[in-house]
Design a protein around this motif. Sequence first.
Motif, PDB file in Angstrom:
ATOM      1  N   VAL A  22      25.269  46.586   6.056  1.00 52.67           N
ATOM      2  CA  VAL A  22      24.684  45.893   7.570  1.00 52.67           C
ATOM      3  C   VAL A  22      25.379  46.708   8.912  1.00 52.67           C
ATOM      4  CG1 VAL A  22      24.205  44.051   8.731  1.00 52.67           C
ATOM      5  CG2 VAL A  22      23.643  43.902   6.200  1.00 52.67           C
ATOM      6  N   ALA A  82      23.718  48.684  11.312  1.00 58.98           N
ATOM      7  CA  ALA A  82      23.198  48.335  12.848  1.00 58.98           C
ATOM      8  C   ALA A  82      23.818  49.385  13.681  1.00 58.98           C
ATOM      9  CB  ALA A  82      23.997  46.940  12.854  1.00 58.98           C
ATOM     10  N   THR A  83      25.165  49.939  13.299  1.00 58.64           N
ATOM     11  CA  THR A  83      25.600  50.821  14.159  1.00 58.64           C
ATOM     12  C   THR A  83      24.721  52.182  14.464  1.00 58.64           C
ATOM     13  OG1 THR A  83      27.906  50.295  13.706  1.00 58.64           O
ATOM     14  CG2 THR A  83      27.595  52.228  14.842  1.00 58.64           C
ATOM     15  N   ALA A 116      21.833  51.235  16.877  1.00 57.26           N
ATOM     16  CA  ALA A 116      22.138  50.788  18.119  1.00 57.26           C
ATOM     17  C   ALA A 116      22.290  52.155  18.852  1.00 57.26           C
ATOM     18  CB  ALA A 116      23.646  50.236  18.132  1.00 57.26           C
ATOM     19  N   ASN A 118      18.947  54.030  19.660  1.00 57.18           N
ATOM     20  CA  ASN A 118      18.173  53.000  20.384  1.00 57.18           C
ATOM     21  C   ASN A 118      17.288  53.602  21.323  1.00 57.18           C
ATOM     22  OD1 ASN A 118      17.397  49.975  20.682  1.00 57.18           O
ATOM     23  ND2 ASN A 118      17.962  50.876  22.856  1.00 57.18           N
ATOM     24  N   GLY A 144      16.766  44.571  15.713  1.00 59.44           N
ATOM     25  CA  GLY A 144      17.968  45.034  15.183  1.00 59.44           C
ATOM     26  C   GLY A 144      19.050  44.045  15.651  1.00 59.44           C
ATOM     27  N   PHE A 145      18.980  43.884  16.976  1.00 61.27           N
ATOM     28  CA  PHE A 145      20.323  42.927  17.350  1.00 61.27           C
ATOM     29  C   PHE A 145      20.275  41.701  17.008  1.00 61.27           C
ATOM     30  CE2 PHE A 145      21.742  39.780  20.373  1.00 61.27           C
ATOM     31  CZ  PHE A 145      23.205  40.411  20.872  1.00 61.27           C
ATOM     32  N   VAL A 181      28.563  46.949  19.456  1.00 55.50           N
ATOM     33  CA  VAL A 181      28.057  46.756  17.933  1.00 55.50           C
ATOM     34  C   VAL A 181      29.215  47.009  17.021  1.00 55.50           C
ATOM     35  CG1 VAL A 181      26.274  47.334  16.358  1.00 55.50           C
ATOM     36  CG2 VAL A 181      25.924  47.359  18.965  1.00 55.50           C
ATOM     37  N   ASN A 209      31.114  44.119  15.004  1.00 50.15           N
ATOM     38  CA  ASN A 209      31.125  44.068  13.614  1.00 50.15           C
ATOM     39  C   ASN A 209      32.364  44.287  12.653  1.00 50.15           C
ATOM     40  OD1 ASN A 209      28.362  43.574  13.334  1.00 50.15           O
ATOM     41  ND2 ASN A 209      27.645  45.828  13.574  1.00 50.15           N
ATOM     42  N   PHE A 243      16.752  48.174  19.005  1.00 47.50           N
ATOM     43  CA  PHE A 243      18.118  47.222  19.021  1.00 47.50           C
ATOM     44  C   PHE A 243      18.197  46.312  20.306  1.00 47.50           C
ATOM     45  CE2 PHE A 243      22.519  46.278  18.839  1.00 47.50           C
ATOM     46  CZ  PHE A 243      22.740  46.055  17.284  1.00 47.50           C
ATOM     47  N   SER A 260      19.030  40.587  13.901  1.00 46.68           N
ATOM     48  CA  SER A 260      19.089  40.724  12.548  1.00 46.68           C
ATOM     49  C   SER A 260      20.921  41.038  12.268  1.00 46.68           C
ATOM     50  CB  SER A 260      18.744  42.012  11.856  1.00 46.68           C
ATOM     51  OG  SER A 260      17.151  41.762  11.898  1.00 46.68           O
ATOM     52  N   ASN A 261      21.096  41.782  13.012  1.00 45.83           N
ATOM     53  CA  ASN A 261      23.063  41.720  13.057  1.00 45.83           C
ATOM     54  C   ASN A 261      23.650  40.903  13.345  1.00 45.83           C
ATOM     55  OD1 ASN A 261      25.255  43.484  12.796  1.00 45.83           O
ATOM     56  ND2 ASN A 261      25.496  43.210  14.875  1.00 45.83           N
TER      57      ASN A 261
END
Length: 581
Positions: A107, A111-112, A115, A118, A145-146, A72, A76, A124, A148-149
């Motif tokens: 973001v 996201a990190t 993740a 999780n 979450g995954f 992730v 990113n 995620f 969305s990222n």
Amino acid sequence: MPPWLWLFQAALVLTGGLSALLAYYTWDNRERIGALPLCATMVGELVWIGALLVGTAVRGTPTAVFAYQFVVPGSNLVVVGFFVFVLEYTNREEWVRPRYLLALSVVPVAATLVAFTNPIHGRFFTVAGLDATRPTGYLIEPGLGFLSNTVFTYSLVTAGTIMLLGFAVDAAATYRYQTGAMLVAVVVPWISHVLRTLGLVPAGVTPIAFAVTGGALVWAVSRAQLLDLVPVGRHRVIDDLSAGVFTVDREGRLVDINPMGRRFFRLDPEERVVGEHVEDVLADYPTVRNYYVAVADLGEEVQFQAGLDGRYYEIEAFPLRDARDRHVGQTIIVRDVTERTEREQELERQNERLERFASVVSHDLRNPLSVISGRAEVAREADDVDPHLDSIVESADRMGEIIDDVLALTRDGALTREPVAVAALASEAWAHIDSGGATLVAITDETVRADRSQLSQAFENLFRNAIEHGSTDNRAKSNDDTEHTDTDVTVRVGSFTDGEVTGIFVADDGAGFPTDERQRVLEDGFSTSEHGTGLGLSVVSDIAAGHGWEVRVTDSESGGARVELVTGEEPTGSVRQPSTE
């Protein structure tokens, strides 16, 4: 371990090596435009690849799931680094500012965090169970979450790709190779990622796509001069110009104006004028508006100067045509040339005054001087006893020489270069002076490209200087203590080669220049004789400078004076004469 997994890992190792090489190169050249975001992209790819390598090495264990979480931040960082690089590369640096970069990182950071937490909430991804066909040994299903990222990263990749495509359309050939390589580098892995996410291709295509990315970027850096030859944006050139630039469509509407153009017409930086008709924008400047109308009606490239409110402007207009050669508008460039024009006008006035002065010296002074000299000669022939007549004649001759020097200083600097035989021209110049009992020896067959009239003037002045300072009154005794007379003075003209430079010289066997005054003899007004004007060698220096030559003052082999004109070019004569005198 299945055989395909070995190939999977080998491809990851190869790609990791390429990424590490590019990360090192871009960091080492981090001062260049786009290098830092490209380095961040490579670091993100290394994290991504590292997570996959660890996951495959311990597949089927909780460690593999933990390693998978590092995909992730790695992915990113790849996407954000690529997007920022494209902004810089396509000349959108105004968006590469701390506040925008901070907003761009919200973001990825969120996201990190989701993740890595999780295991607590499972938002995620979800581990659905073991799956031997997967690199990690697990079937991992994406969560909210995954997804969305993924929307965020795909949006950035899409925006960056569109910017690159748009840039490639208008870019020069060199930049098209660069942008083409970058498009391959970004499109191939993301197409494979989309297909793998949709389950249309096996997970093993990911490292292959990464390898294509690495190869494309290595080619872009090594062959297409990526980072070495970065395009400079239109706005960098146009916005920073000290000229006003206006672009108008064929309907007369303003479609672009740079900051200097706004300052010219006192337009507020925030005032909306794009889209307005030029005649409306210039409503407060009727003279300028009339100029525009005149230029617009011509429909061709024109250039002229115009005065406005006591200032001077240079105006250029260029018609704009589309791919079908249809007239679609016009670009007008306006430069303020007031200072340059005023300097030119002042220079013209000075030249006019100088020409009037030269005319006075040449005619109004020379004519009565000729009368004085002629009458004194007649009187001296009638009465050769009166010593005052000799002084009058000598002074009149001296005044004639001064007039010649002054006219040489005020002559036009335009040169007409032609091949000139040095020895022949020296003999002609010698005939124009009163040499008395002095002797000229020309020891060169060289030919130089020079203005014949000016070089002749230089020779005349050098000869007069040699004779004047080599006469009985100005010469020291020789080693045998016998005093020379002016009939002993020998002036030599020759050529020389000194290392890589060549030139011609005039030398005499007189007393030479005093060592401590050698650097001053070329200055205006400096003379070692109480009767000298100090203009003779100064004129020589000006003539040499006009030819792009250097003047050097030194001693002759006989101890007298030697003046060298370093022409700096290989003479065209057929015989190379030595530097001896």
